[in-house]
Design a protein around this motif. Structure first.
Motif, PDB file in Angstrom:
ATOM      1  N   ALA A   1     -49.849 -16.476  83.879  1.00 39.08           N
ATOM      2  CA  ALA A   1     -48.771 -17.283  85.229  1.00 39.08           C
ATOM      3  C   ALA A   1     -47.453 -17.338  84.197  1.00 39.08           C
ATOM      4  N   VAL A   2     -47.725 -18.387  83.325  1.00 43.70           N
ATOM      5  CA  VAL A   2     -46.327 -18.740  82.122  1.00 43.70           C
ATOM      6  C   VAL A   2     -45.868 -17.456  81.871  1.00 43.70           C
ATOM      7  N   PHE A   3     -46.951 -16.192  81.303  1.00 43.89           N
ATOM      8  CA  PHE A   3     -46.146 -14.861  80.836  1.00 43.89           C
ATOM      9  C   PHE A   3     -45.882 -14.308  81.563  1.00 43.89           C
ATOM     10  N   GLU A   4     -45.666 -14.202  82.822  1.00 45.19           N
ATOM     11  CA  GLU A   4     -45.748 -13.285  83.595  1.00 45.19           C
ATOM     12  C   GLU A   4     -43.955 -13.801  84.169  1.00 45.19           C
ATOM     13  N   LEU A   5     -44.378 -15.381  84.586  1.00 46.06           N
ATOM     14  CA  LEU A   5     -42.438 -15.820  84.511  1.00 46.06           C
ATOM     15  C   LEU A   5     -41.748 -15.131  84.069  1.00 46.06           C
ATOM     16  N   LEU A   6     -41.596 -15.762  82.791  1.00 39.06           N
ATOM     17  CA  LEU A   6     -40.926 -15.154  81.626  1.00 39.06           C
ATOM     18  C   LEU A   6     -40.703 -14.166  81.685  1.00 39.06           C
ATOM     19  N   ASN A   7     -41.933 -12.678  81.753  1.00 39.09           N
ATOM     20  CA  ASN A   7     -41.255 -12.084  81.569  1.00 39.09           C
ATOM     21  C   ASN A   7     -40.369 -10.957  83.071  1.00 39.09           C
ATOM     22  N   ASP A   8     -40.537 -11.336  83.757  1.00 42.69           N
ATOM     23  CA  ASP A   8     -39.198 -11.235  85.641  1.00 42.69           C
ATOM     24  C   ASP A   8     -38.220 -11.563  84.630  1.00 42.69           C
ATOM     25  N   LEU A   9     -38.256 -12.947  84.028  1.00 44.62           N
ATOM     26  CA  LEU A   9     -37.531 -13.449  83.517  1.00 44.62           C
ATOM     27  C   LEU A   9     -36.381 -13.179  83.069  1.00 44.62           C
ATOM     28  N   ALA A  10     -37.085 -12.263  81.776  1.00 44.18           N
ATOM     29  CA  ALA A  10     -36.444 -11.519  81.211  1.00 44.18           C
ATOM     30  C   ALA A  10     -36.063  -9.982  81.189  1.00 44.18           C
ATOM     31  N   ASP A  11     -36.796 -10.273  82.260  1.00 47.44           N
ATOM     32  CA  ASP A  11     -35.995  -8.452  83.188  1.00 47.44           C
ATOM     33  C   ASP A  11     -35.267  -9.106  84.263  1.00 47.44           C
ATOM     34  N   SER A  12     -34.895  -9.978  84.607  1.00 50.89           N
ATOM     35  CA  SER A  12     -33.860  -9.684  85.468  1.00 50.89           C
ATOM     36  C   SER A  12     -32.789 -10.238  85.004  1.00 50.89           C
ATOM     37  N   ILE A  13     -32.679 -10.846  83.818  1.00 50.42           N
ATOM     38  CA  ILE A  13     -31.804 -11.096  82.442  1.00 50.42           C
ATOM     39  C   ILE A  13     -31.140  -9.976  82.023  1.00 50.42           C
ATOM     40  N   TRP A  14     -32.170  -9.068  81.316  1.00 45.34           N
ATOM     41  CA  TRP A  14     -31.885  -7.360  81.465  1.00 45.34           C
ATOM     42  C   TRP A  14     -30.951  -6.746  82.260  1.00 45.34           C
ATOM     43  N   SER A  15     -31.647  -6.670  83.459  1.00 43.77           N
ATOM     44  CA  SER A  15     -31.154  -5.958  84.462  1.00 43.77           C
ATOM     45  C   SER A  15     -29.557  -6.323  84.909  1.00 43.77           C
ATOM     46  N   HIS A  16     -29.524  -7.063  84.346  1.00 38.09           N
ATOM     47  CA  HIS A  16     -28.236  -8.049  84.940  1.00 38.09           C
ATOM     48  C   HIS A  16     -26.544  -8.001  83.768  1.00 38.09           C
ATOM     49  N   TYR A  17     -27.687  -8.277  82.810  1.00 46.26           N
ATOM     50  CA  TYR A  17     -26.956  -8.120  81.137  1.00 46.26           C
ATOM     51  C   TYR A  17     -26.499  -6.685  80.240  1.00 46.26           C
TER      52      TYR A  17
END
Length: 73
Positions: free
Chosen positions: A29-45
């Motif tokens: 769950a923590v791993f997936e949360l961090l991956n989702d965060l990384a994906d969101s940051i990458w999508s924006h920046y």
């Protein structure tokens, strides 16, 4: 005991402790949360991040110490 070096190259900062009693499901769950965060940051920046990473990886090139090649070859 000295901590392992971080992939970022940073030698200072907050050390994250992982609870050794987490279940594999909690760790996932923590791993997936961090991956989702990384994906969101990458999508924006994404483009700006690529430019920044390229800029940070460039090494300054200084050829002032290289003698000029003879012009009569």
């Amino acid at each position: 005991m000295k901590p392992d070096p971080q992939p970022s190259g940073l030698s200072r900062g907050i050390h994250f402790l992982i609870n050794p009693e987490w279940t594999p499901e909690q760790a996932l769950a923590v791993f997936e949360l961090l991956n989702d965060l990384a994906d969101s940051i990458w999508s924006h920046y994404g483009v700006k991040l690529q430019e920044l990473i390229q800029e940070q990886q460039r090494t300054p090139t200084d050829h002032s110490d290289i003698e000029k090649a003879p012009s009569s070859l």
